[in-house]
Scaffold this motif. Structure first.
Motif, PDB file in Angstrom:
ATOM      1  N   THR A 179       0.841  -1.194   0.000  1.00  0.00           N
ATOM      2  CA  THR A 179       0.000   0.000   0.000  1.00  0.00           C
ATOM      3  C   THR A 179       0.882   1.253   0.000  1.00  0.00           C
ATOM      4  O   THR A 179       1.821   1.348   0.796  1.00  0.00           O
ATOM      5  CB  THR A 179      -0.910   0.021   1.237  1.00  0.00           C
ATOM      6  N   VAL A 180       0.580   2.178  -0.924  1.00  0.00           N
ATOM      7  CA  VAL A 180       1.390   3.394  -1.049  1.00  0.00           C
ATOM      8  C   VAL A 180       0.480   4.617  -0.961  1.00  0.00           C
ATOM      9  O   VAL A 180      -0.507   4.735  -1.700  1.00  0.00           O
ATOM     10  CB  VAL A 180       2.177   3.420  -2.373  1.00  0.00           C
ATOM     11  N   GLU A 181       0.824   5.531  -0.070  1.00  0.00           N
ATOM     12  CA  GLU A 181       0.119   6.800   0.069  1.00  0.00           C
ATOM     13  C   GLU A 181       1.076   7.927  -0.299  1.00  0.00           C
ATOM     14  O   GLU A 181       2.237   7.934   0.126  1.00  0.00           O
ATOM     15  CB  GLU A 181      -0.362   6.995   1.511  1.00  0.00           C
ATOM     16  N   VAL A 182       0.603   8.877  -1.112  1.00  0.00           N
ATOM     17  CA  VAL A 182       1.423  10.023  -1.516  1.00  0.00           C
ATOM     18  C   VAL A 182       0.759  11.298  -0.999  1.00  0.00           C
ATOM     19  O   VAL A 182      -0.430  11.535  -1.233  1.00  0.00           O
ATOM     20  CB  VAL A 182       1.578  10.098  -3.047  1.00  0.00           C
ATOM     21  N   GLN A 183       1.526  12.124  -0.284  1.00  0.00           N
ATOM     22  CA  GLN A 183       1.059  13.412   0.209  1.00  0.00           C
ATOM     23  C   GLN A 183       2.024  14.496  -0.238  1.00  0.00           C
ATOM     24  O   GLN A 183       3.169  14.218  -0.587  1.00  0.00           O
ATOM     25  CB  GLN A 183       0.978  13.412   1.742  1.00  0.00           C
ATOM     26  N   LYS A 184       1.549  15.747  -0.193  1.00  0.00           N
ATOM     27  CA  LYS A 184       2.444  16.865  -0.486  1.00  0.00           C
ATOM     28  C   LYS A 184       2.563  17.738   0.751  1.00  0.00           C
ATOM     29  O   LYS A 184       1.606  17.915   1.514  1.00  0.00           O
ATOM     30  CB  LYS A 184       1.972  17.669  -1.686  1.00  0.00           C
TER      31      LYS A 184
END
Length: 533
Positions: free
Chosen positions: A284-289
Motif C-alpha cells: 500500500t502506497v500513500e502520496v502526500q504533499k
C-alpha cells in the motif's frame, strides 16, 4: 797386518754410505712434501677467490635502502649529490639560469642511470665506475655555490615553492569539491524527463486518477497500527521507487506493508502517477504533499522561518559573510528544503500511528524489515545504528563544544548515530515532547553558533539519551563516498548510499550501482523514452 788394516777401514766406508743414502732419502721426501704443500696452496686459492666472489655478490640481493644509509657507501654519496642537485635545479630555474639548470638535470640523469644499473645487477657501485659521475657532479655543485646558491637561499626559495604548491593544491581541492557538489545537486535530464512525462500522463489520463479514487477504501489501512508503516520524504521519484520496490521484494508479507510518501507540490502529480500505474507486490502506497500540512508554518516551525530568511540563504550559498570559510558541502539545496527537516515532525504528519520506520530515499533494502517493529526500544524514542567506530563520529565533531549550552549538557565523546533507517516510537515521542526539544535547540541556533546546518547535529541533540543502539547489520552506510566491506554489504538489511556519489548519477560508484539497478525496471516504456539507464 795390511789385511787387518783393510778390514778396519771397510766398516767406516759402509757407515758413510748409509748416512749418505739416508740423507738423500730425507731430501727426496722433503722435496715431495714441499711439492704437496704447493699443490694444496694452488688448489686452495681458487676456492678462497670463489668464496670472496660469492660474498661480493650478496646472495639475497643488494638492499638499496641499507646501501643508501651506509655512511661509507658510494651509493649514498651519489644519492646525496642528486638530492642537493635537485634543489639547485629549482633555485637555478627561479633565477632564470636555464643553462645551468639543464646541465644539473643532465648530470642528475647520468647519476640516476648508474644507481639503476647497480640496483638491476644487485651489486654496489664501485669507486672506479662512479668516479667520473661523482667528480662531474661535484664540479657542478661547486659552481652552484659560487653562484651563491647557499643553503639559506635554497631553504627560503623551497619554502616559497612549497607554499605556492600548497595554495595551488588547496585551490584545486576547492574546485574539485565545488564541481563534485554541483554534479551531486544536478537533476539528471533523464529524471527530469521522467517527471515531465509522468505529469502529462497524470493529467491527460483519467484512468490513473480513477484507480486512485477507487483505492479510497485504503484510508483505514493507512491508520492500522497492526501493519508495518514506513515513511519516505523525497522529491526523487525513481529513488523513492527503488526504496519501495526493494522493501516489497524482500518482505515476507508485502500485503502488510504500508508506505507513506511525502513530496513537494512539483513532484506530487508525477509521484502519484508512478505509484498508481505500478504494482509493488501489493504494498500500500500513500502520496502526500508538504504544502497540505496546515500546521507547517513559520510561527510553529522555527527552522522554516530560518530557511526563509534571505540572510541565511545568502550565508549558505554565497559564503560572503564568512570569507568563504563555510564548507562547500553545506551549500546544498537539500539543507534548505523542508522535506529534509520533516523527519522531526513525524508525529504531526502521521497523528494516528504509534510506530514507524523512517527511510531516506538513497537506500536499498535487501532484508525483511518487519522484525524492526518487534524491537523493544526500552522507553527510548529512536532506534538507530551507532557510527562511533571511528573518532570522527563522536558528538564533538558535529556540534560546537566551545558553547556553554553544549559543553554543560552533552558528553563530547558520546557515540553518534545515523539518520537513514530509524525506528521511531511515536507514543514515547509525543509523551516526551521530542518535537519541543527540537524547537528549543533550533531557536538557540539562530546565529549558527551551535552547529552549521543539516539535520544530524540537531538530531543528535534532540534524541540525546533517547536513542537505542541497533545491530549494525540493520543499516550499512558509506556506499556513496567510500569503500565498504563486502561482508557488511552482504549481511546488511539496509544499504545507504549516503554521500555525493548517488547511484542514479553518473558520478556514482560503479561497483555499487548494480545493488541499486536491480530494483529499477529499465524496460518500462517511460524509462526507455527518457533514456534512463
Amino acid at each position: 797386518m795390511r789385511r787387518r788394516a783393510v778390514d778396519f777401514r771397510r766398516p767406516v766406508r759402509r757407515r758413510f754410505l748409509k748416512v749418505f743414502w739416508l740423507t738423500l732419502w730425507c731430501l727426496v721426501i722433503l722435496f715431495f712434501i714441499v711439492l704437496l704443500m704447493q699443490e694444496k696452496q694452488l688448489k686452495s686459492r681458487p676456492v678462497m677467490t670463489q668464496r670472496s666472489y660469492r660474498n661480493n655478490r650478496i646472495p639475497e640481493g643488494l638492499n638499496i635502502t641499507v646501501e643508501m644509509l651506509n655512511l661509507h657507501s658510494i651509493t649514498k654519496q651519489l644519492g646525496d649529490q642528486i638530492l642537493l642537485a635537485k634543489s639547485f635545479v629549482v633555485v637555478a630555474k627561479e633565477s632564470n639560469n636555464l643553462q645551468f639548470a639543464w646541465e644539473l638535470s643532465a648530470q642528475i640523469r647520468n647519476s640516476q642511470i648508474l644507481l639503476s644499473k647497480a640496483a638491476i645487477r644487485n651489486t654496489p657501485l664501485t669507486a672506479r665506475e662512479s668516479e667520473t659521475a661523482i667528480r662531474d657532479m661535484a664540479l657542478l655543485l661547486y659552481q652552484a655555490q659560487q653562484l651563491r646558491y647557499d643553503s639559506a637561499t635554497i631553504i627560503m626559495r623551497l619554502k616559497a615553492k612549497i607554499q605556492t604548491l600548497e595554495e595551488h593544491a588547496s585551490s584545486v581541492n576547492e574546485k574539485s569539491s565545488k564541481y563534485g557538489q554541483i554534479a551531486a545537486e544536478e537533476v539528471p535530464k533523464s529524471l527530469y524527463c521522467l517527471g515531465v512525462r509522468l505529469t502529462v500522463e497524470w493529467f491527460k489520463n483519467s484512468i490513473s486518477q480513477g484507480k486512485l479514487m477507487k483505492k479510497k477504501w485504503i484510508a483505514e489501512t493507512l491508520k492500522d497500527n497492526n501493519l508495518y508503516h514506513f515513511c519516505v520524504f523525497s522529491d526523487n521519484i525513481l529513488a523513492t521507487s527503488v526504496v519501495v520496490n526493494s522493501t516489497a521484494s524482500h518482505s515476507n508479507d508485502p500485503d502488510l506493508v504500508v508506505f507513506h510518501l511525502v513530496t513537494d507540490e512539483i513532484n506530487y502529480a508525477p509521484m502519484k502517477a508512478w505509484f498508481s500505474m505500478n504494482n509493488f507486490r501489493g504494498v500500500t502506497v500513500e502520496v502526500q504533499k508538504i504544502q497540505d500540512f496546515s500546521w507547517l508554518n513559520a510561527s510553529y516551525v522555527p527552522v522554516l522561518k530560518q530557511l526563509q530568511d534571505s540572510e541565511t540563504q545568502n550565508y549558505y550559498f554565497s559564503g560572503n559573510d564568512d570569507n568563504d570559510r563555510t564548507p562547500i558541502k553545506y551549500r546544498n539545496p537539500k539543507y534548505l528544503s523542508m522535506l529534509n527537516h520533516l523527519r522531526f515532525y513525524i508525529p504531526e504528519v502521521f497523528p494516528a500511528l504509534k510506530k514507524v520506520v523512517f527511510l531516506d530515499d538513497d537506500v536499498v533494502v535487501q532484508k525483511d524489515l518487519s522484525p524492526l517493529f518487534s524491537i523493544d526500544l526500552n522507553g527510548n524514542v529512536n532506534g538507530a545504528v551507532e557510527t562511533c567506530m571511528e573518532k570522527f563520529h563522536r558528538y564533538h565533531k558535529y556540534v560546537n563544544y566551545s558553547h556553554p549550552l553544549i559543553r554543560t549538557r552533552f558528553d563530547p565523546d558520546a557515540c553518534g548515530w545515523a539518520f537513514g533507517m530509524n525506528i521511531f516510537d511515536l507514543v514515547e515521542w509525543r509523551k516526551r515532547n521530542v518535537t519541543g526539544i527540537y524547537h528549543y535547540w533550533q531557536e538557540r541556533n539562530v546565529d549558527r553558533t551551535l552547529w552549521k546546518l543539516g539535520t544530524l547535529p540537531p538530531g543528535l541533540l534532540t534524541f540525546y539519551g533517547l536513542t537505542k543502539p541497533l545491530d549494525p547489520r540493520w543499516h550499512v552506510l558509506g556506499l556513496g563516498y567510500t569503500n565498504v566491506d563486502p561482508q557488511l554489504i552482504e549481511k546488511g538489511a539496509v544499504l545507504h548510499f549516503n554521500g555525493n556519489l548517488k547511484p542514479w548519477l553518473k558520478i556514482g560508484m560503479e561497483k555499487y550501482k548494480p545493488l541499486w539497478d536491480k530494483y529499477v525496471d529499465y524496460l518500462h516504456p517511460l524509462l526507455q523514452q527518457c533514456n534512463v539507464h
